[in-house]
Design a protein around this motif. Sequence first.
Motif, PDB file in Angstrom:
ATOM      1  N   ARG A   8       1.312  35.542  13.451  1.00 16.20           N
ATOM      2  CA  ARG A   8       1.109  36.548  14.453  1.00 16.20           C
ATOM      3  C   ARG A   8       2.471  37.609  14.180  1.00 16.20           C
ATOM      4  O   ARG A   8       2.192  38.738  14.409  1.00 16.20           O
ATOM      5  CB  ARG A   8       1.063  36.035  15.951  1.00 16.20           C
ATOM      6  CG  ARG A   8       1.031  36.960  17.018  1.00 16.20           C
ATOM      7  CD  ARG A   8       0.927  36.413  18.290  1.00 16.20           C
ATOM      8  NE  ARG A   8       2.407  35.867  18.673  1.00 16.20           N
ATOM      9  CZ  ARG A   8       3.646  36.446  18.833  1.00 16.20           C
ATOM     10  NH1 ARG A   8       3.555  37.914  18.747  1.00 16.20           N
ATOM     11  NH2 ARG A   8       4.615  36.054  19.192  1.00 16.20           N
ATOM     12  N   LYS A   9       3.628  36.774  14.251  1.00 13.45           N
ATOM     13  CA  LYS A   9       4.722  37.996  14.062  1.00 13.45           C
ATOM     14  C   LYS A   9       4.827  38.723  12.811  1.00 13.45           C
ATOM     15  O   LYS A   9       5.303  39.972  12.665  1.00 13.45           O
ATOM     16  CB  LYS A   9       6.017  36.937  14.040  1.00 13.45           C
ATOM     17  CG  LYS A   9       6.334  36.309  15.339  1.00 13.45           C
ATOM     18  CD  LYS A   9       7.558  35.817  15.652  1.00 13.45           C
ATOM     19  CE  LYS A   9       7.833  35.293  16.993  1.00 13.45           C
ATOM     20  NZ  LYS A   9       9.271  35.252  17.472  1.00 13.45           N
ATOM     21  N   ASP A  14       3.812  43.958  10.365  1.00 11.38           N
ATOM     22  CA  ASP A  14       3.207  44.690   9.304  1.00 11.38           C
ATOM     23  C   ASP A  14       2.335  45.938   9.875  1.00 11.38           C
ATOM     24  O   ASP A  14       2.460  46.971   9.294  1.00 11.38           O
ATOM     25  CB  ASP A  14       2.096  43.754   8.614  1.00 11.38           C
ATOM     26  CG  ASP A  14       1.384  44.483   7.593  1.00 11.38           C
ATOM     27  OD1 ASP A  14       2.216  44.981   6.595  1.00 11.38           O
ATOM     28  OD2 ASP A  14      -0.121  44.254   7.555  1.00 11.38           O
ATOM     29  N   ASP A  15       2.056  45.775  11.186  1.00  9.82           N
ATOM     30  CA  ASP A  15       1.279  46.752  11.943  1.00  9.82           C
ATOM     31  C   ASP A  15       2.356  47.721  12.304  1.00  9.82           C
ATOM     32  O   ASP A  15       2.105  49.071  12.169  1.00  9.82           O
ATOM     33  CB  ASP A  15       0.628  46.189  13.413  1.00  9.82           C
ATOM     34  CG  ASP A  15      -0.621  45.416  12.703  1.00  9.82           C
ATOM     35  OD1 ASP A  15      -0.953  45.515  11.869  1.00  9.82           O
ATOM     36  OD2 ASP A  15      -0.958  44.792  13.926  1.00  9.82           O
ATOM     37  N   ALA A  16       3.593  47.333  12.614  1.00 11.26           N
ATOM     38  CA  ALA A  16       4.554  48.251  13.043  1.00 11.26           C
ATOM     39  C   ALA A  16       5.037  49.054  11.910  1.00 11.26           C
ATOM     40  O   ALA A  16       5.412  50.303  11.820  1.00 11.26           O
ATOM     41  CB  ALA A  16       5.678  47.462  13.556  1.00 11.26           C
ATOM     42  N   ALA A  20       4.854  53.098  11.094  1.00  9.63           N
ATOM     43  CA  ALA A  20       5.964  54.196  10.922  1.00  9.63           C
ATOM     44  C   ALA A  20       5.668  54.821   9.459  1.00  9.63           C
ATOM     45  O   ALA A  20       6.057  56.191   9.344  1.00  9.63           O
ATOM     46  CB  ALA A  20       7.135  53.012  10.619  1.00  9.63           C
ATOM     47  N   LEU A  21       4.762  54.294   8.563  1.00  5.32           N
ATOM     48  CA  LEU A  21       4.508  55.115   7.224  1.00  5.32           C
ATOM     49  C   LEU A  21       3.645  56.102   7.608  1.00  5.32           C
ATOM     50  O   LEU A  21       3.785  57.124   7.103  1.00  5.32           O
ATOM     51  CB  LEU A  21       3.906  53.867   6.035  1.00  5.32           C
ATOM     52  CG  LEU A  21       4.799  53.199   5.658  1.00  5.32           C
ATOM     53  CD1 LEU A  21       4.353  52.129   4.767  1.00  5.32           C
ATOM     54  CD2 LEU A  21       5.904  53.814   4.826  1.00  5.32           C
ATOM     55  N   ARG A  22       2.663  55.872   8.606  1.00  2.74           N
ATOM     56  CA  ARG A  22       1.694  56.858   8.671  1.00  2.74           C
ATOM     57  C   ARG A  22       2.455  58.197   9.594  1.00  2.74           C
ATOM     58  O   ARG A  22       2.140  59.369   9.558  1.00  2.74           O
ATOM     59  CB  ARG A  22       0.419  56.219   9.796  1.00  2.74           C
ATOM     60  CG  ARG A  22      -0.518  55.573   8.828  1.00  2.74           C
ATOM     61  CD  ARG A  22      -1.529  55.055   9.948  1.00  2.74           C
ATOM     62  NE  ARG A  22      -1.324  54.294  11.125  1.00  2.74           N
ATOM     63  CZ  ARG A  22      -1.360  52.991  11.061  1.00  2.74           C
ATOM     64  NH1 ARG A  22      -1.678  52.371   9.801  1.00  2.74           N
ATOM     65  NH2 ARG A  22      -0.903  52.270  11.990  1.00  2.74           N
TER      66      ARG A  22
END
Length: 89
Positions: A8-9, A14-16, A20-22
């Motif tokens: 989960r962490k 990974d989502d964060a 940030a890349l987007r």
Amino acid sequence: MDEREKLRKFRELDDAFAEALRELEKPNPKLDIPTGPPVRSLAELEAEEQQQRQQVFEQRLKSLMNEYAQPRESVTVLLRTLQTLGRIA
């Protein structure tokens, strides 16, 4: 920490990161990302430290030469002898 919690962490991280890349890829990003001072390479830092050590050595050597009234030529011969004997690098 069990495997589910670790997963989960990792997904949150990974989502964060993906978000940030987007944001960085947008033409007019709304985020104000601080860049900070330029990063200096390790080689530059080591070269600067070496230069500082050399300056300190030269200052100490000159001070000792003055204190003991030794001419430059005598000290040069001494240093070359020490180098030859492997006492200094």
